[in-house]
Design an enzyme around this catalytic site. Structure first.
Site, mmCIF file in Angstrom:
data_model
loop_
_atom_site.group_PDB
_atom_site.id
_atom_site.type_symbol
_atom_site.label_atom_id
_atom_site.label_comp_id
_atom_site.label_asym_id
_atom_site.label_seq_id
_atom_site.Cartn_x
_atom_site.Cartn_y
_atom_site.Cartn_z
ATOM 1 N N ASP A 1 25.571 2.054 -6.027
ATOM 2 C CA ASP A 1 26.279 0.926 -6.641
ATOM 3 C C ASP A 1 25.353 0.297 -7.675
ATOM 4 O O ASP A 1 24.137 0.528 -7.671
ATOM 5 C CB ASP A 1 26.675 -0.120 -5.583
ATOM 6 C CG ASP A 1 27.436 -1.290 -6.204
ATOM 7 O OD1 ASP A 1 28.356 -1.046 -7.006
ATOM 8 O OD2 ASP A 1 27.089 -2.452 -5.919
ATOM 9 N N SER A 2 25.943 -0.541 -8.533
ATOM 10 C CA SER A 2 25.126 -1.265 -9.508
ATOM 11 C C SER A 2 24.252 -2.309 -8.825
ATOM 12 O O SER A 2 23.381 -2.890 -9.463
ATOM 13 C CB SER A 2 26.044 -1.955 -10.523
ATOM 14 O OG SER A 2 26.846 -2.904 -9.854
ATOM 15 N N CYS B 1 36.492 -4.255 -7.455
ATOM 16 C CA CYS B 1 35.037 -4.229 -7.604
ATOM 17 C C CYS B 1 34.451 -4.415 -6.212
ATOM 18 O O CYS B 1 34.879 -5.311 -5.467
ATOM 19 C CB CYS B 1 34.597 -5.359 -8.537
ATOM 20 S SG CYS B 1 32.798 -5.568 -8.580
ATOM 21 N N THR B 2 33.487 -3.581 -5.871
ATOM 22 C CA THR B 2 32.968 -3.616 -4.497
ATOM 23 C C THR B 2 32.115 -4.857 -4.224
ATOM 24 O O THR B 2 31.805 -5.139 -3.075
ATOM 25 C CB THR B 2 32.174 -2.338 -4.182
ATOM 26 O OG1 THR B 2 31.117 -2.185 -5.154
ATOM 27 C CG2 THR B 2 33.066 -1.127 -4.208
ATOM 28 N N HIS B 3 31.764 -5.602 -5.257
ATOM 29 C CA HIS B 3 31.072 -6.874 -5.025
ATOM 30 C C HIS B 3 32.038 -7.946 -4.490
ATOM 31 O O HIS B 3 31.624 -8.879 -3.812
ATOM 32 C CB HIS B 3 30.446 -7.403 -6.318
ATOM 33 C CG HIS B 3 29.137 -6.771 -6.700
ATOM 34 N ND1 HIS B 3 29.048 -5.477 -7.156
ATOM 35 C CD2 HIS B 3 27.871 -7.261 -6.686
ATOM 36 C CE1 HIS B 3 27.774 -5.199 -7.422
ATOM 37 N NE2 HIS B 3 27.035 -6.255 -7.143
ATOM 38 N N CYS C 1 31.239 2.103 -6.250
ATOM 39 C CA CYS C 1 31.301 1.218 -7.416
ATOM 40 C C CYS C 1 32.458 1.680 -8.291
ATOM 41 O O CYS C 1 32.485 2.835 -8.733
ATOM 42 C CB CYS C 1 29.979 1.302 -8.184
ATOM 43 S SG CYS C 1 29.957 0.388 -9.731
ATOM 44 N N ASN C 2 33.403 0.797 -8.530
ATOM 45 C CA ASN C 2 34.563 1.143 -9.357
ATOM 46 C C ASN C 2 34.159 1.437 -10.805
ATOM 47 O O ASN C 2 34.700 2.330 -11.440
ATOM 48 C CB ASN C 2 35.558 -0.013 -9.362
ATOM 49 C CG ASN C 2 36.144 -0.275 -7.996
ATOM 50 O OD1 ASN C 2 37.249 0.154 -7.688
ATOM 51 N ND2 ASN C 2 35.420 -0.992 -7.163
ATOM 52 N N TYR D 1 26.947 -3.556 -14.311
ATOM 53 C CA TYR D 1 27.288 -2.340 -15.051
ATOM 54 C C TYR D 1 28.594 -2.514 -15.840
ATOM 55 O O TYR D 1 28.766 -1.934 -16.911
ATOM 56 C CB TYR D 1 27.534 -1.189 -14.069
ATOM 57 C CG TYR D 1 26.322 -0.396 -13.611
ATOM 58 C CD1 TYR D 1 25.026 -0.897 -13.683
ATOM 59 C CD2 TYR D 1 26.500 0.879 -13.071
ATOM 60 C CE1 TYR D 1 23.948 -0.153 -13.231
ATOM 61 C CE2 TYR D 1 25.423 1.631 -12.620
ATOM 62 C CZ TYR D 1 24.151 1.117 -12.702
ATOM 63 O OH TYR D 1 23.091 1.851 -12.263
ATOM 64 N N GLY D 2 29.525 -3.273 -15.234
ATOM 65 C CA GLY D 2 30.913 -3.268 -15.710
ATOM 66 C C GLY D 2 31.110 -3.692 -17.150
ATOM 67 O O GLY D 2 32.109 -3.339 -17.768
HETATM 68 N N1 DGL Z 1 30.283 -3.048 -7.616
HETATM 69 C C1 DGL Z 1 30.627 -2.681 -8.970
HETATM 70 C C2 DGL Z 1 32.059 -2.212 -9.042
HETATM 71 O O1 DGL Z 1 32.673 -1.929 -8.021
HETATM 72 C C3 DGL Z 1 30.227 -3.792 -9.876
HETATM 73 C C4 DGL Z 1 30.189 -3.397 -11.313
HETATM 74 C C5 DGL Z 1 29.221 -4.197 -12.133
HETATM 75 O O2 DGL Z 1 28.025 -4.089 -11.896
HETATM 76 O O3 DGL Z 1 29.698 -4.877 -13.053
HETATM 77 O O4 DGL Z 1 32.616 -2.062 -10.110
#
Ligand code: DGL
Length: 268
Positions: free
Chosen positions: A12-13, A185-187, A75-76, A44-45
């Site tokens: 994940d990010s 988003c997994t966050h 991570c999506n 990342y997004g």
């Molecule tokens: N957990 C990431 C996701 O599911 C977060 C992406 C990010 O870092 O912006 O997309």
């Protein structure tokens, strides 16, 4: 070679993938996991797809050196930007993460759903294909959750500022009478108590993590690489490019066990 006892990578990010890891360990208690959170480069997004792919390739190289038999892209944004490349580039299976809009489109009664995700995820090919196939006649309110990943990475789940951000994203969805909110988003599951406070009980919140964990277990079985040895104690090691102390703190929130946490730098 016996692949069954080799580790599963989870990437994940940052710390968001822990909301997927905690589901994985429930359904796969005998597996070894290597979690890699790129908190030092998060979010990342909002970054270009090729930047994400380059970064993630280095992370997957690291996991390949540790002989991972499968990688869960928890991570999506990475899934949307890079999973096709990863699948073409490495000889192991990758499980991806997509906003659960298909079940939401099938189950909505008000014919309106909300999707909260990062910019990269909302551009995803599969996401847009699913929308086109199943979304006819349904209002889909898409909202980029600007600032929410940063709040979660700071372990700020419900300060006044975070609640205000959530209110500004969810309020317009509620005005459109959505009955389902899809977390893309997994966050965001870390924000679920605050989200529920705003949405109330009448609006369902869809998080695909449990389904992704079950899918991972089925895939391991199908490929005959699931660890079947009941005496093999499950174990997880954690790597972060950010703060070790922060990762330890958040791990305490999602797990009762003590885990090894390492900081690591990657050079791209
Ligand atoms: N957990 C990431 C996701 O599911 C977060 C992406 C990010 O870092 O912006 O997309």
């Amino acid at each position: 070679m016996d692949l069954t006892t080799q580790p599963i990578g989870v990437i994940d990010s940052g710390i968001g993938g822990l909301t997927v890891w905690r589901e994985l360990v429930q359904v796969l208690p005998h597996e070894t996991f290597i979690y890699f959170g790129d908190s030092g480069f998060c979010p990342y997004g909002s970054k270009p797809a090729d930047t994400i792919t380059r970064r993630v390739t280095t992370i997957v190289d690291f996991l390949m050196e540790r002989r991972c038999k499968l990688v869960v892209v928890a991570c999506n944004a990475i899934t949307a930007s890079s999973i096709a490349f990863l699948r073409g580039h490495y000889p192991i299976p990758f499980v991806g993460m997509e906003p659960a809009i298909k079940p939401a489109l099938e189950q909505t009664r008000t014919r309106a759903i909300g999707v909260l995700a990062t910019a990269q995820t909302l551009k995803g090919r599969l996401f847009n294909r699913t929308k086109a196939t199943y979304g006819r006649g349904i209002t889909i309110i898409e909202q980029v959750g600007h600032g929410l990943v940063e709040s979660v990475e700071a372990l700020d789940f419900d300060s006044a500022a975070t609640m205000q951000l959530l209110q500004s994203y969810l309020g317009p969805m509620m005005a459109h009478n959505i009955d389902i909110l899809v977390l893309g988003c997994t966050h965001y599951p870390f924000l679920e108590p605050g989200i529920r406070r705003i949405l109330g009980d009448a609006i369902a919140v869809f998080n695909p993590a449990p389904a992704v964990a079950r899918h991972t277990a089925r895939l391991l079985e199908k490929r005959q690489i699931k660890c079947q040895n009941r005496k093999h104690p499950g174990q997880s090691n954690f790597y972060t490019t950010g703060s070790k102390a922060l990762l330890k703190r958040v791990l305490k929130m999602v797990s009762d066990e003590d885990h090894k946490v390492y900081t690591i730098e990657i050079g791209v």
